[in-house]
Structures are given as C-alpha cells and as structure tokens.
Design a protein around this motif. Sequence first.
Motif, PDB file in Angstrom:
ATOM      1  N   THR A   1      -0.016 -44.790 -17.632  1.00 56.20           N
ATOM      2  CA  THR A   1      -1.472 -44.877 -17.617  1.00 56.20           C
ATOM      3  C   THR A   1      -2.038 -43.550 -18.092  1.00 56.20           C
ATOM      4  OG1 THR A   1      -1.405 -46.376 -15.715  1.00 56.20           O
ATOM      5  CG2 THR A   1      -3.515 -45.299 -16.210  1.00 56.20           C
ATOM      6  N   PRO A   2      -2.713 -43.524 -19.222  1.00 56.64           N
ATOM      7  CA  PRO A   2      -3.257 -42.264 -19.753  1.00 56.64           C
ATOM      8  C   PRO A   2      -4.258 -41.614 -18.800  1.00 56.64           C
ATOM      9  CG  PRO A   2      -3.278 -43.990 -21.425  1.00 56.64           C
ATOM     10  CD  PRO A   2      -2.968 -44.665 -20.125  1.00 56.64           C
ATOM     11  N   ILE A   3      -4.359 -40.299 -18.896  1.00 60.51           N
ATOM     12  CA  ILE A   3      -5.336 -39.554 -18.117  1.00 60.51           C
ATOM     13  C   ILE A   3      -6.585 -39.387 -18.962  1.00 60.51           C
ATOM     14  CG2 ILE A   3      -5.829 -37.383 -16.940  1.00 60.51           C
ATOM     15  CD1 ILE A   3      -2.827 -37.005 -16.570  1.00 60.51           C
ATOM     16  N   HIS A   4      -7.728 -39.859 -18.451  1.00 64.52           N
ATOM     17  CA  HIS A   4      -8.982 -39.790 -19.207  1.00 64.52           C
ATOM     18  C   HIS A   4      -9.684 -38.462 -18.939  1.00 64.52           C
ATOM     19  CE1 HIS A   4      -8.453 -44.023 -20.190  1.00 64.52           C
ATOM     20  NE2 HIS A   4      -8.331 -44.291 -18.884  1.00 64.52           N
ATOM     21  N   THR A   5     -10.029 -37.754 -19.991  1.00 67.34           N
ATOM     22  CA  THR A   5     -10.750 -36.490 -19.886  1.00 67.34           C
ATOM     23  C   THR A   5     -11.922 -36.483 -20.863  1.00 67.34           C
ATOM     24  OG1 THR A   5      -9.508 -35.296 -21.603  1.00 67.34           O
ATOM     25  CG2 THR A   5      -8.537 -35.364 -19.400  1.00 67.34           C
ATOM     26  N   ASP A   6     -12.782 -35.481 -20.747  1.00 69.54           N
ATOM     27  CA  ASP A   6     -13.919 -35.354 -21.668  1.00 69.54           C
ATOM     28  C   ASP A   6     -13.464 -35.080 -23.098  1.00 69.54           C
ATOM     29  OD1 ASP A   6     -15.594 -35.746 -19.529  1.00 69.54           O
ATOM     30  OD2 ASP A   6     -15.916 -33.590 -19.165  1.00 69.54           O
TER      31      ASP A   6
ATOM     32  N   GLY B   1     -10.794 -36.446 -24.423  1.00 71.02           N
ATOM     33  CA  GLY B   1      -9.960 -37.551 -24.885  1.00 71.02           C
ATOM     34  C   GLY B   1      -8.869 -37.903 -23.896  1.00 71.02           C
ATOM     35  N   ASP B   2      -8.106 -38.932 -24.202  1.00 67.57           N
ATOM     36  CA  ASP B   2      -7.042 -39.385 -23.311  1.00 67.57           C
ATOM     37  C   ASP B   2      -5.788 -38.529 -23.477  1.00 67.57           C
ATOM     38  OD1 ASP B   2      -8.711 -41.331 -22.443  1.00 67.57           O
ATOM     39  OD2 ASP B   2      -7.734 -42.985 -23.522  1.00 67.57           O
TER      40      ASP B   2
ATOM     41  N   THR C   1      -1.858 -38.693 -23.032  1.00 65.27           N
ATOM     42  CA  THR C   1      -0.820 -39.728 -22.935  1.00 65.27           C
ATOM     43  C   THR C   1       0.540 -39.176 -22.526  1.00 65.27           C
ATOM     44  OG1 THR C   1      -0.354 -39.484 -25.304  1.00 65.27           O
ATOM     45  CG2 THR C   1      -1.983 -41.146 -24.670  1.00 65.27           C
TER      46      THR C   1
END
Length: 253
Positions: A95-100, A102-103, A105
């Motif tokens: 599950t990618p980590i979402h940040t400001d 971008g994701d 991976t």
Amino acid sequence: MSLSLKKRLAAACAMGAATVLVAAVPASAHVIVQPSSVPKNATDQTFAFRVPNEDDKNSTVKVEIDFPTDHPIPSVKVAPVPGWADTIQTTKLATPIHTDDGDITDAVSQVVWTGGQITPDHFQDFTIELGALPGGTDKVVFKTLQTYSNGKIVRWIEEPQDGQPEPKNPAPVLKLTAATAATASDPDGPTPSAAASAKADPPATSTATAKASSDDSTARALGIAGIVVGVLGVVTGVVLARRGRGTGRGTSA
C-alpha cells in the motif's frame, strides 16, 4: 568462642563477600538505539545503533538492522563508519504512502554493515538519519542480527513487553511519544524547544574504545549495594562473637 559461634561468624562473612562479588558483575549489554524516544512528528532525526561485542575471543564482522514493513520508513541516510561498508535494502510497498509530494511506493527494509570489526571488549555506533517516522504506532522495533568472525549469529529480535522481564535478546526499540505543538512558521514541524529536546542526547559517531560494560550505572549501583551488605555481614559476625564470649563468661562463673 564456641564452635557453633565460629560457624555463624564464618557464614555471615561468606554471605557478605558473596553478595559483593555477585553485585559487582556488570549487567550484560545488548544492541540499543539512541535516543530511545522522540515525538511522533519529529523530522530529520539522527539515531545511533550501539552494538557491543560480547564475545571474549571473536570480533563482530557484520551488523544487519531490519526495518519494520507494517509501519514502513520511506527513506534513510547512513553516516559513514571508518572501515565499514554499508548497504541499504528497499522493498516494494503493498500500500503506497500518500504524501504532498506524491505517493511513496518503496520503503527501507534493511541496512547492512560489513567489512569492519568490533573487537572484544569494544562497541561501535552505527548512525543513521530518518527523513520521516512511521505513523499509526507508538514504537518502532528494529530487529538486529550480529555476526561474529567464527560464524556465530546473535539475533536481537525479541520484542520487550510492558510489565514483563526483559527478554534474553531484546530488539532495539524506538518509542514514539506524543506529538509536540506546531509553530506558526512551521505548522507541520516540532517547536524549536521540542527539536532541541529531541536532540539533547546526540549519539557518538566515532569508533568507541571503551568497554561496553563500563558505563553501566546499574551495575555500579548493585556493586555499592553489595559492599554495604558485605559490611553488615561482618558487623553481624562481630556482634555474635561478642555475645558468645559474654555467654561463656556467665557459664564459667
């Protein structure tokens, strides 16, 4: 002095001496992370994994630190250690980590140091910098493998549990405390005082030559306690001896 009194005196002195010897033995060292706790919203934190050599004859030649995958750490920077080569391993996130920005991976799965040696009675600090701490947890467990020159591997992988005795081979644990208040200029970061507090105990980065057990304050405290008990044992023996002599005089009269 009667024979029974002599035996009691000898037993009291022996008990006191034994207590001193046992208490003076230093506690066994293990791999730890320094500092051991930081606020959850701390950023760009530097940590040192202190690895002691507990073998009397063989040197430590490889150190592997595993990073958790259930609470991933996106990136890490490794400080160079003279004589050692480091390798950073990464893994693909389910599950990618979402940040400001971008994701994310991929996350760090392991850092390995090889090529150097930690000789008997010495320790080494391996320093890293984490760009961001994982979310959704109050602690980060770094399971560690320590390989010796004779092929023996010590697995520091047991997770300490609150209220339970420390396991034989505990893994280094970083505790994440409550997030600090944000400043007006940096709403997402810690306050200057919090940042200073988080870095108040900076780890050493150079090769250490002191014995790992020499800085064990607990062992020193136990040693002092043992000496006190030993002295009390001797005093008790003297009192018993005096009472014995008094009893002997009363009987002969």
